[in-house]
Every structure is written in structure tokens, then in C-alpha cells.
Design a protein around this motif. Sequence first.
Motif, mmCIF file in Angstrom:
data_model
loop_
_atom_site.group_PDB
_atom_site.id
_atom_site.type_symbol
_atom_site.label_atom_id
_atom_site.label_comp_id
_atom_site.label_asym_id
_atom_site.label_seq_id
_atom_site.Cartn_x
_atom_site.Cartn_y
_atom_site.Cartn_z
ATOM 1 N N GLU A 191 0.829 -1.211 0.000
ATOM 2 C CA GLU A 191 0.000 0.000 0.000
ATOM 3 C C GLU A 191 0.867 1.266 0.000
ATOM 4 O O GLU A 191 0.496 2.277 -0.582
ATOM 5 N N TYR A 192 2.018 1.178 0.664
ATOM 6 C CA TYR A 192 2.861 2.377 0.802
ATOM 7 C C TYR A 192 3.952 2.445 -0.261
ATOM 8 O O TYR A 192 4.354 3.542 -0.667
ATOM 9 N N TYR A 193 4.487 1.285 -0.643
ATOM 10 C CA TYR A 193 5.558 1.250 -1.648
ATOM 11 C C TYR A 193 5.215 0.198 -2.712
ATOM 12 O O TYR A 193 5.841 -0.879 -2.747
ATOM 13 N N PRO A 194 4.224 0.498 -3.564
ATOM 14 C CA PRO A 194 3.743 -0.548 -4.480
ATOM 15 C C PRO A 194 4.840 -1.163 -5.355
ATOM 16 O O PRO A 194 4.981 -2.387 -5.395
ATOM 17 N N GLU A 195 5.643 -0.322 -6.018
ATOM 18 C CA GLU A 195 6.650 -0.889 -6.931
ATOM 19 C C GLU A 195 7.769 -1.575 -6.164
ATOM 20 O O GLU A 195 8.220 -2.660 -6.537
ATOM 21 N N GLY A 196 8.224 -0.938 -5.094
ATOM 22 C CA GLY A 196 9.317 -1.494 -4.291
ATOM 23 C C GLY A 196 8.947 -2.854 -3.714
ATOM 24 O O GLY A 196 9.745 -3.792 -3.733
ATOM 25 N N VAL A 197 7.721 -2.977 -3.236
ATOM 26 C CA VAL A 197 7.295 -4.237 -2.621
ATOM 27 C C VAL A 197 7.144 -5.320 -3.691
ATOM 28 O O VAL A 197 7.546 -6.471 -3.481
ATOM 29 N N ALA A 198 6.626 -4.941 -4.859
ATOM 30 C CA ALA A 198 6.484 -5.929 -5.935
ATOM 31 C C ALA A 198 7.864 -6.440 -6.353
ATOM 32 O O ALA A 198 8.071 -7.651 -6.517
ATOM 33 N N GLU A 199 8.822 -5.532 -6.480
ATOM 34 C CA GLU A 199 10.168 -5.955 -6.876
ATOM 35 C C GLU A 199 10.816 -6.785 -5.759
ATOM 36 O O GLU A 199 11.490 -7.790 -6.023
ATOM 37 N N PHE A 200 10.580 -6.380 -4.520
ATOM 38 C CA PHE A 200 11.101 -7.132 -3.378
ATOM 39 C C PHE A 200 10.614 -8.583 -3.447
ATOM 40 O O PHE A 200 11.398 -9.527 -3.277
ATOM 41 N N LYS A 201 9.333 -8.754 -3.720
ATOM 42 C CA LYS A 201 8.768 -10.118 -3.777
ATOM 43 C C LYS A 201 9.401 -10.924 -4.899
ATOM 44 O O LYS A 201 9.650 -12.116 -4.757
ATOM 45 N N ARG A 202 9.686 -10.248 -6.017
ATOM 46 C CA ARG A 202 10.346 -10.961 -7.128
ATOM 47 C C ARG A 202 11.754 -11.401 -6.717
ATOM 48 O O ARG A 202 12.214 -12.484 -7.056
ATOM 49 N N MET A 203 12.433 -10.539 -5.965
ATOM 50 C CA MET A 203 13.797 -10.888 -5.526
ATOM 51 C C MET A 203 13.781 -12.055 -4.543
ATOM 52 O O MET A 203 14.649 -12.926 -4.577
ATOM 53 N N VAL A 204 12.793 -12.055 -3.670
ATOM 54 C CA VAL A 204 12.656 -13.155 -2.699
ATOM 55 C C VAL A 204 12.511 -14.466 -3.463
ATOM 56 O O VAL A 204 13.181 -15.460 -3.173
ATOM 57 N N GLU A 205 11.653 -14.432 -4.462
ATOM 58 C CA GLU A 205 11.380 -15.644 -5.233
ATOM 59 C C GLU A 205 12.608 -16.071 -6.024
ATOM 60 O O GLU A 205 13.042 -17.219 -5.974
ATOM 61 N N LYS A 206 13.196 -15.120 -6.723
ATOM 62 C CA LYS A 206 14.342 -15.438 -7.579
ATOM 63 C C LYS A 206 15.517 -16.002 -6.777
ATOM 64 O O LYS A 206 16.224 -16.895 -7.215
ATOM 65 N N ASN A 207 15.709 -15.458 -5.584
ATOM 66 C CA ASN A 207 16.841 -15.896 -4.778
ATOM 67 C C ASN A 207 16.483 -17.046 -3.835
ATOM 68 O O ASN A 207 17.289 -17.439 -2.990
ATOM 69 N N ASN A 208 15.232 -17.504 -3.968
ATOM 70 C CA ASN A 208 14.826 -18.675 -3.215
ATOM 71 C C ASN A 208 14.914 -18.494 -1.709
ATOM 72 O O ASN A 208 15.461 -19.350 -0.999
ATOM 73 N N ILE A 209 14.404 -17.403 -1.220
ATOM 74 C CA ILE A 209 14.536 -17.077 0.203
ATOM 75 C C ILE A 209 13.198 -17.277 0.893
ATOM 76 O O ILE A 209 12.149 -16.953 0.343
ATOM 77 N N GLU A 210 13.280 -17.797 2.088
ATOM 78 C CA GLU A 210 12.077 -18.000 2.899
ATOM 79 C C GLU A 210 11.925 -16.788 3.820
ATOM 80 O O GLU A 210 12.835 -16.483 4.577
ATOM 81 N N ILE A 211 10.799 -16.108 3.726
ATOM 82 C CA ILE A 211 10.542 -15.010 4.673
ATOM 83 C C ILE A 211 9.526 -15.526 5.698
ATOM 84 O O ILE A 211 8.435 -15.948 5.320
ATOM 85 N N PRO A 212 9.892 -15.503 6.988
ATOM 86 C CA PRO A 212 8.968 -16.025 8.000
ATOM 87 C C PRO A 212 7.612 -15.313 7.959
ATOM 88 O O PRO A 212 7.537 -14.142 7.600
ATOM 89 N N ALA A 213 6.571 -16.031 8.323
ATOM 90 C CA ALA A 213 5.226 -15.439 8.369
ATOM 91 C C ALA A 213 4.556 -15.864 9.674
ATOM 92 O O ALA A 213 4.981 -16.807 10.325
ATOM 93 N N GLY A 214 3.562 -15.133 10.070
ATOM 94 C CA GLY A 214 2.778 -15.497 11.265
ATOM 95 C C GLY A 214 3.513 -15.275 12.574
ATOM 96 O O GLY A 214 3.171 -15.889 13.579
ATOM 97 N N ILE A 215 4.483 -14.389 12.591
ATOM 98 C CA ILE A 215 5.273 -14.242 13.823
ATOM 99 C C ILE A 215 4.502 -13.522 14.940
ATOM 100 O O ILE A 215 4.915 -13.541 16.083
ATOM 101 N N CYS A 216 3.400 -12.862 14.571
ATOM 102 C CA CYS A 216 2.622 -12.150 15.598
ATOM 103 C C CYS A 216 1.344 -12.894 15.975
ATOM 104 O O CYS A 216 0.504 -12.373 16.718
ATOM 105 N N SER A 217 1.204 -14.117 15.467
ATOM 106 C CA SER A 217 -0.093 -14.786 15.595
ATOM 107 C C SER A 217 -0.483 -15.113 17.048
ATOM 108 O O SER A 217 -1.652 -15.243 17.356
ATOM 109 N N GLU A 218 0.503 -15.228 17.931
ATOM 110 C CA GLU A 218 0.163 -15.632 19.308
ATOM 111 C C GLU A 218 0.244 -14.475 20.299
ATOM 112 O O GLU A 218 0.205 -14.705 21.504
#
Length: 362
Positions: free
Chosen positions: A291-318
Motif C-alpha cells: 500500500e505504501y511502496y507498491p513498486e518497491g514491494v512488488a520488486e522485493f517479492k520478485r527478488m525473494v522468489e528469484k533468490n529462493n529465500i524463505e521469509i517467515p510469516a505469522g510471527i505475531c499470531s500468538e
Amino acid sequence: MKHRNFKMVDYVIYGRGSFNQLEDIIAPHRKNGGPMIFLVDHFFESTNGQEHSLVSRIPRTGNDEIIFVDVTHEPKTKYVDYLANQLKEKYQLVSGIIGIGGGSTLDLAKAVSLMMNNPGSSADYQGWDLVKYPGVYKAGIPTLSGTGAEVSRTTVLTGPTRKLGMNSDFTPFDQIVLDPELTANAPINQRFYTGMDCYIHCIESLRGTFINEFSRSYGEKALELCRKVFVEKDHWDEESDDQLMMASYAGGMSIAYSQVGVAHAVSYGLSYLLGTKHGIGNCIVMNHIGEYYPEGVAEFKRMVEKNNIEIPAGICSELSEYEFNKMIDVSMGMKPLWENALGKDWEKIMTREKLRELYGRL
Ligand code: NAD
Ligand code: ZN
């Protein structure tokens, strides 16, 4: 408008193998038998003994000392005080503090140098321009690229009541040694998380309301280098180490004259409450702020995928509401970051409810 007159690092040496010149560089700063103290990232204790290990190349003479620093957690004021007090008790005079490691070690070196000459606890100086006296000579030698800690006028510390740097004109290093060889072989995930710190610095600086031509010039260059490393290339090579080291430097220069933004403001809350480390924390947040950085976040996600990196999720769930509120307090306290990201009326845009919803998604 009042312009900031900012203090920079005094000396910079760059290049593969420049670490070999360390003794020539520090020799003029050796004082009356006072030792040089090498604060070295504990990772290099494990490689000690190997041929050409970093530790074996440290130019130790006389009563110089190597202290391996524990960077399992990000630096705390208590740890800085412990290191500084130990040195003050042991030596009447210390010639200098040389930090060799990632951003955590560089911050420890800056803070310990300052605390050699300032009374009390480092927690007393968390804030802006509270440090009273210059520290002892200090040099910074990064072994990971991305944080920009090598050029910044702060040292991020977690204290008893807050996570905040010792921001001052006395904080920047007297000398930095940028030798990309030292970053070779860092684990892929770590390299990505710390490298993304730089990428995010660029996005937040370039998309911020504080942007100016000074910051833009460095930010655009750093962004270009990050893209070369994480978008264009299919494998890591020596040139990647060279490029990312300069990206880190330029990214640091960019935010020195602007400010970071949403990812950092939110990730500070995670780090304060959960101890989430800076690089990975920024990545966790970056995944959710399109919402705040549309292009930057989209490119970030592509880099995560391309470099095969796991980004943790659900860290605030508890987490409890009390804990969410604590994080919101810390994050809301980062006023200049929000103002840079969202403008002077940021409080109307980023309400506690909105931030609660965002933390809930992490
Ligand atoms: P780090 O210094 O926390 O190190 C991360 C891990 O990598 C550690 O386990 C370390 O031992 C290991 N490591 C370091 N160099 C290595 C190498 N060459 N090979 C293998 N392992 C290696 O990581 P970082 O991301 O560089 O720094 C994060 C820290 O920097 C945080 O404490 C953050 O607050 C601080 N920071 C400071 C500033 C500033 O301006 N002062 C800016 C951004 C971040
Ligand atoms: Zn950062």
C-alpha cells in the motif's frame, strides 16, 4: 528551512585485499603503549585456525587484544557498558577500537569507543546529540554488506526502556576499510536479509517526503547496484560482493540526508518486543506494505522468489493485545520515519488501529 550539517567518516579505503593495509592505517594512532582493541564478530572465532583466516590476518602487536563479540542478539546497552568497563579496568589507555563484522559488531565498536570517554551508561546517550565527548579512535571493517552502519552517525542499541541509537557527531568512524573479500562466503539467507536492508533503505529514502538531490543521487546508485546483484544475476560472484559493498555505502549516504520509512518504523516494534533482527524484520514487514511502496514491494517479492529465500510469516499470531500495544507504542515513537514516509499529517494516515491491523498480518 534549517539544513543539517552532518559529520561523515574521516577516511575510507576500498578494494579487494585492502584489509592487508590495516597496520599501516592504524599505526599512527597507536598511543604510548595503549593497545588497539579488535572487536571481532564471533563468527570468525569458528574459522580461526584455518589457513589465511581473518583472525590470523589481524595485525596484532604489543598488548593489542582481540575480543570476540557475541552478536546472537542485536547490541544492548548493557553489553556495551560491560565491554567498555572491562577495558577501562584493564587498561589506563586504549589506543583505539577496531570493529570487524556485520552491522551489530560495527555498532558495538562505535558505542564502546564512545563509552571509553563518556561517563555513566550508554543508555544515558540513546537519543540525539547527547554524547558529551569524542570517543577513542575507531575503525569499522564490515564483513556483511547492507546496513550502512559503516557510514552512519548512529549506533542502534536496545536499552532498558527503548531501542534507540547514540546519534551524534562523535559517532561516525574515523576510518572504514571496505574490503569486499571479507564478505565472501556469508550464508545466502544472511546475505539476502542484510542486502535487503540496503534495498529497503533506498526505497524508503527515494519514496519519502524528505527526499532531496543529495539523497536521491546516492539512493538511485545503491538501488541500481542492488538490482544488479539480486535481480539481474543468476549466481553470486566476486563482483556481487564488490557491488553490494558499494550499495551499502551509498544507501547509508542516502538515508544520512533523508530518512527511512514504514518498513523500519514497523520492524523496530518487532525487534523491541520479539528480538527480531533488523534485516529479517524489515523483510517480514516489506512483504505486507505494498500500500505504501507498491513498486518497491512488488520488486522485493520478485527478488525473494528469484533468490529462493524463505521469509517467515505469522510471527505475531500468538501475541496478546498488551504486546501489540507495546509494539505500536515503539513504532509510533519513530516520528521522523513516519513523517518521511507519509508527510506531516502522518498521524491521520497511520492510526493505532491501522498499525494493529498491519502487525496482525505479520
Ligand atoms: P549482524 O551483524 O547482526 O550479523 C548477522 C549474523 O551474520 C551473525 O550471526 C554474524 O556472526 C554473521 N556474520 C557476519 N559476517 C559474516 C560473514 N562474513 N560470514 C558469515 N557470517 C557472518 O547482521 P547485519 O545485518 O550486518 O547487522 C544488523 C545490525 O545492524 C542490527 O543490530 C541493526 O540494528 C544494525 N544496524 C545499524 C545501522 C546503523 O546505522 N548503525 C543501520 C542498520 C542496521
Ligand atoms: Zn536498516
